[in-house]
Design a protein around this motif. Structure first.
Motif, PDB file in Angstrom:
ATOM      1  N   THR A  89       0.843  -1.195   0.000  1.00  0.00           N
ATOM      2  CA  THR A  89       0.000   0.000   0.000  1.00  0.00           C
ATOM      3  C   THR A  89       0.881   1.249   0.000  1.00  0.00           C
ATOM      4  OG1 THR A  89      -0.110  -0.035   2.415  1.00  0.00           O
ATOM      5  CG2 THR A  89      -1.880  -1.133   1.232  1.00  0.00           C
ATOM      6  N   VAL A  90       0.509   2.195  -0.833  1.00  0.00           N
ATOM      7  CA  VAL A  90       1.236   3.461  -0.937  1.00  0.00           C
ATOM      8  C   VAL A  90       0.398   4.515  -0.219  1.00  0.00           C
ATOM      9  CG1 VAL A  90       2.187   5.183  -2.504  1.00  0.00           C
ATOM     10  CG2 VAL A  90       2.259   2.773  -3.121  1.00  0.00           C
ATOM     11  N   PRO A  91       0.889   5.056   0.922  1.00  0.00           N
ATOM     12  CA  PRO A  91       0.101   6.040   1.668  1.00  0.00           C
ATOM     13  C   PRO A  91       0.017   7.373   0.936  1.00  0.00           C
ATOM     14  CG  PRO A  91       2.230   5.698   2.721  1.00  0.00           C
ATOM     15  CD  PRO A  91       2.143   4.730   1.596  1.00  0.00           C
ATOM     16  N   SER A  92      -0.882   8.229   1.404  1.00  0.00           N
ATOM     17  CA  SER A  92      -1.014   9.550   0.777  1.00  0.00           C
ATOM     18  C   SER A  92       0.246  10.361   1.068  1.00  0.00           C
ATOM     19  CB  SER A  92      -2.245  10.275   1.328  1.00  0.00           C
ATOM     20  OG  SER A  92      -2.105  10.454   2.719  1.00  0.00           O
ATOM     21  N   GLY A  93       0.648  11.161   0.102  1.00  0.00           N
ATOM     22  CA  GLY A  93       1.878  11.934   0.235  1.00  0.00           C
ATOM     23  C   GLY A  93       3.081  11.225  -0.347  1.00  0.00           C
ATOM     24  N   VAL A  94       2.893   9.996  -0.811  1.00  0.00           N
ATOM     25  CA  VAL A  94       3.975   9.211  -1.405  1.00  0.00           C
ATOM     26  C   VAL A  94       3.604   8.911  -2.850  1.00  0.00           C
ATOM     27  CG1 VAL A  94       5.247   7.042  -1.314  1.00  0.00           C
ATOM     28  CG2 VAL A  94       4.612   8.189   0.795  1.00  0.00           C
ATOM     29  N   THR A  95       4.542   9.133  -3.772  1.00  0.00           N
ATOM     30  CA  THR A  95       4.296   8.834  -5.178  1.00  0.00           C
ATOM     31  C   THR A  95       5.282   7.777  -5.647  1.00  0.00           C
ATOM     32  OG1 THR A  95       5.767  10.612  -5.868  1.00  0.00           O
ATOM     33  CG2 THR A  95       3.433  11.145  -5.680  1.00  0.00           C
ATOM     34  N   ALA A  96       4.789   6.831  -6.418  1.00  0.00           N
ATOM     35  CA  ALA A  96       5.619   5.760  -6.968  1.00  0.00           C
ATOM     36  C   ALA A  96       5.499   5.790  -8.487  1.00  0.00           C
ATOM     37  CB  ALA A  96       5.174   4.413  -6.425  1.00  0.00           C
ATOM     38  N   THR A  97       6.643   5.673  -9.174  1.00  0.00           N
ATOM     39  CA  THR A  97       6.647   5.646 -10.636  1.00  0.00           C
ATOM     40  C   THR A  97       7.596   4.557 -11.117  1.00  0.00           C
ATOM     41  OG1 THR A  97       8.393   7.313 -10.708  1.00  0.00           O
ATOM     42  CG2 THR A  97       6.131   8.105 -10.911  1.00  0.00           C
ATOM     43  N   ILE A  98       7.211   3.913 -12.220  1.00  0.00           N
ATOM     44  CA  ILE A  98       8.062   2.910 -12.858  1.00  0.00           C
ATOM     45  C   ILE A  98       8.510   3.477 -14.193  1.00  0.00           C
ATOM     46  CG2 ILE A  98       8.156   0.599 -13.853  1.00  0.00           C
ATOM     47  CD1 ILE A  98       6.079  -0.261 -11.795  1.00  0.00           C
ATOM     48  N   GLU A  99       9.838   3.623 -14.343  1.00  0.00           N
ATOM     49  CA  GLU A  99      10.413   4.131 -15.597  1.00  0.00           C
ATOM     50  C   GLU A  99      11.474   3.148 -16.055  1.00  0.00           C
ATOM     51  OE1 GLU A  99      11.908   8.011 -14.794  1.00  0.00           O
ATOM     52  OE2 GLU A  99       9.966   8.770 -14.131  1.00  0.00           O
ATOM     53  N   GLY A 100      11.176   2.418 -17.088  1.00  0.00           N
ATOM     54  CA  GLY A 100      12.132   1.431 -17.598  1.00  0.00           C
ATOM     55  C   GLY A 100      12.347   0.325 -16.583  1.00  0.00           C
TER      56      GLY A 100
END
Length: 177
Positions: A10-21
């Motif tokens: 789970t990704v809490p609010s205020g945290v951003t996750a991105t997948i690049e390559g």
């Protein structure tokens, strides 16, 4: 089947996750952490979480599955709360002092031991016999704690040395007359 791997992170609010390559980047209040992604595992960003699944049914993919999910969880925990290790120093004349980006240890050698504090970590000495290491990256926190502990491992007869908080030192009885 990995019981740990089945649960999405789970990704809490205020945290951003991105997948690049081949990189997973997680950004939060404590900083940004990156993880190199494995080919054997598929990572998907879903609403409110990151799902980790094996890409195929090979033995290696199943072996990496739970570990990769835990590593993703450590990234999320690191950027939200951070990690802390506490070291206790026992021994007559043994002491520690944090001075800027260095940790000065007096451990019974003829010289003081100066340890450079890596970038991204913070070291506090609330008193002379306690060292608290904190940071966002769990691996770096544990590595620095292990390097500090390596200078004087706890010995079993008197219990002198540097130990982790909560670590049990097996004590031996000394010589008898």
């Amino acid at each position: 089947m990995s019981r740990i791997g089945k649960k999405p992170v789970t990704v809490p609010s205020g945290v951003t996750a991105t997948i690049e390559g081949k990189q997973l980047s997680v950004k939060g209040p404590k900083g940004t952490l990156n993880l190199a992604l494995r080919d054997e595992i598929t990572y998907t960003l879903e609403d409110g979480g990151i799902s980790v699944q094996p890409a195929n049914e090979t033995k290696q993919a199943r072996a990496f599955w739970g570990m990769q999910r835990t590593m993703v969880q450590n990234l999320v925990t690191g950027v939200t709360d951070g990690f802390t290790k506490k070291l206790l120093i026992t021994g007559v004349g043994y002491r520690a002092a944090a001075q800027g980006r260095k940790l000065k240890l007096q451990l019974g050698y003829s010289h003081d031991v100066d340890i450079e504090i890596p970038e991204g970590l913070e070291v506090k000495t609330p008193d002379q016999t306690t060292v608290e290491i904190s940071g966002a990256d769990k691996q770096k926190v544990g590595q620095l704690a292990a390097e500090i502990r390596r200078w004087r491992k706890p010995e079993p007869y008197k219990g002198k040395g540097i130990k982790y908080d909560g670590e049990y030192i097996f004590r031996k009885e000394g010589k008898k007359k």
